[in-house]
Design an enzyme around this catalytic site. Structure first.
Site, PDB file in Angstrom:
ATOM      1  N   HIS A   1       1.240  -1.216   0.025  1.00  0.00           N
ATOM      2  CA  HIS A   1      -0.256  -0.233   0.056  1.00  0.00           C
ATOM      3  C   HIS A   1       0.799   1.315  -0.204  1.00  0.00           C
ATOM      4  O   HIS A   1       0.177   2.845  -0.230  1.00  0.00           O
ATOM      5  CB  HIS A   1      -1.246   0.193   1.225  1.00  0.00           C
TER       6      HIS A   1
ATOM      7  N   HIS B   1       7.156   7.360   4.976  1.00  0.00           N
ATOM      8  CA  HIS B   1       6.633   6.918   3.260  1.00  0.00           C
ATOM      9  C   HIS B   1       5.809   7.603   2.849  1.00  0.00           C
ATOM     10  O   HIS B   1       5.510   9.795   3.075  1.00  0.00           O
ATOM     11  CB  HIS B   1       5.919   5.357   4.155  1.00  0.00           C
TER      12      HIS B   1
ATOM     13  N   HIS C   1       2.613   8.649   0.166  1.00  0.00           N
ATOM     14  CA  HIS C   1       1.103   8.925  -0.441  1.00  0.00           C
ATOM     15  C   HIS C   1       0.782   9.333  -1.219  1.00  0.00           C
ATOM     16  O   HIS C   1       1.397  10.715  -1.368  1.00  0.00           O
ATOM     17  CB  HIS C   1      -0.512   9.362   0.453  1.00  0.00           C
TER      18      HIS C   1
ATOM     19  N   HIS D   1       5.134  11.033   4.606  1.00  0.00           N
ATOM     20  CA  HIS D   1       5.273  11.160   5.955  1.00  0.00           C
ATOM     21  C   HIS D   1       6.495  10.837   6.523  1.00  0.00           C
ATOM     22  O   HIS D   1       6.936   9.596   6.221  1.00  0.00           O
ATOM     23  CB  HIS D   1       4.215  10.644   6.652  1.00  0.00           C
TER      24      HIS D   1
ATOM     25  N   THR E   1      -3.781   7.385   9.299  1.00  0.00           N
ATOM     26  CA  THR E   1      -4.332   7.206   7.994  1.00  0.00           C
ATOM     27  C   THR E   1      -4.650   5.957   7.476  1.00  0.00           C
ATOM     28  O   THR E   1      -4.940   6.097   6.198  1.00  0.00           O
ATOM     29  CB  THR E   1      -3.745   8.514   7.457  1.00  0.00           C
ATOM     30  N   THR E   2      -3.878   5.081   8.129  1.00  0.00           N
ATOM     31  CA  THR E   2      -4.135   3.655   7.401  1.00  0.00           C
ATOM     32  C   THR E   2      -4.828   2.534   9.446  1.00  0.00           C
ATOM     33  O   THR E   2      -4.364   3.598   9.836  1.00  0.00           O
ATOM     34  CB  THR E   2      -2.749   2.940   7.121  1.00  0.00           C
TER      35      THR E   2
END
Length: 269
Positions: free
Chosen positions: A100, A126, A128, A145, A214-215
């Site tokens: 993801h 990571h 997004h 992030h 946010t995950t």
């Protein structure tokens, strides 16, 4: 009898220690792509994250969820937060395709962010794409992030927004490694020494609010710092990060969440 009681006590303590060590940190992110995705039409998509597992219930029941729209008319401008107190140092690192997203994990615990006297160690960062946070309703092309944690599991995240433009120098250093793991879920690659200071972001103008991961598990009480200055990234670099999102949505950005009267501050000197 006393000896037997002592043995029972020691055995009970050992079991307790094993159970404690096996429990994930409250703010621990989910590693496996197969457990959730970003496809709005999927039963594993963002609208259903809170139903997939009991421990993910905050994804649907939480009142301090992230990301949010940083709407200027409801932002409180302050000057008392001050310049970000950051002490980053080089560390060996690995790059991992988590399905993801792409995660860069630091081996040493030598870099930290300090907020109100508390040190949060930089663990990983990571990406997004597109951005998860928006400013006045505007969504950007990429969001980085930088995840920091205390030994007790408190989490603080620095978010950096990027728009399409000139290639990002730091991302350029990762190009060959990103290409090597781009289509291989769970693939991990040693990077050698990485200096977090190469990311190069502004430290005097930033948004601050309390939100969530946010995950999944969408754990709350996360201290968010979103850098106001938007950096640039090339289309080719964005594409490299996007290949990590294998579902049909061609995105790994969670939809915006309700603010619910939370305080959002904008630090300006």
């Amino acid at each position: 009898m006393a000896k037997l009681a002592m043995l029972v006590l020691v055995f009970s303590l050992l079991i307790a220690l094993v159970l404690l060590s096996s429990c994930p940190t409250m703010s621990q992110e989910v590693e496996h792509e197969s457990e959730f995705n970003y496809d709005e039409k999927s039963m594993k998509g963002p609208q259903h994250w809170g139903d997939i597992k009991p421990e993910w219930s905050m994804c649907k029941n939480g009142t301090m969820q992230s990301p949010i729209d940083l709407l200027n008319q409801r932002v409180q401008i302050v000057s008392n937060l001050g310049t970000l107190q950051i002490n980053y140092k080089p560390s060996n690192a690995t790059l991992k395709n988590r399905g993801h997203d792409i995660m860069l994990e630091l081996i040493a615990n030598s870099s930290y962010l300090q907020i109100n006297g508390t040190q949060y160690v930089l663990k990983q960062f990571h990406w997004h794409s597109p951005s998860e946070h928006t400013i006045d309703g505007k969504r950007f092309d990429l969001e980085l992030h930088m995840v920091h944690q205390t030994p007790s599991g408190q989490t603080a995240v620095i978010g950096i927004l990027y728009k399409t433009g000139r290639p990002n120098p730091f991302f350029s250093l990762l190009r060959s490694d990103l290409e090597a793991i781009s289509e291989k879920t769970e693939e991990e690659r040693a990077l050698g020494v990485i200096d977090p200071r190469w990311i190069n972001f502004g430290k005097t103008h930033y948004y601050r609010y309390i939100g969530s991961l946010t995950t999944p598990s969408c754990s709350e009480n996360i201290t968010w710092t979103i850098i106001q200055e938007v950096r640039s990234v090339s289309k080719e670099q964005i594409k490299l990060f996007r290949v990590a999102a294998h579902d049909e949505s061609n995105s790994n950005a969670r939809p915006l969440q309700p603010l619910n009267d939370r305080l959002v501050q904008l630090q300006q000197t």
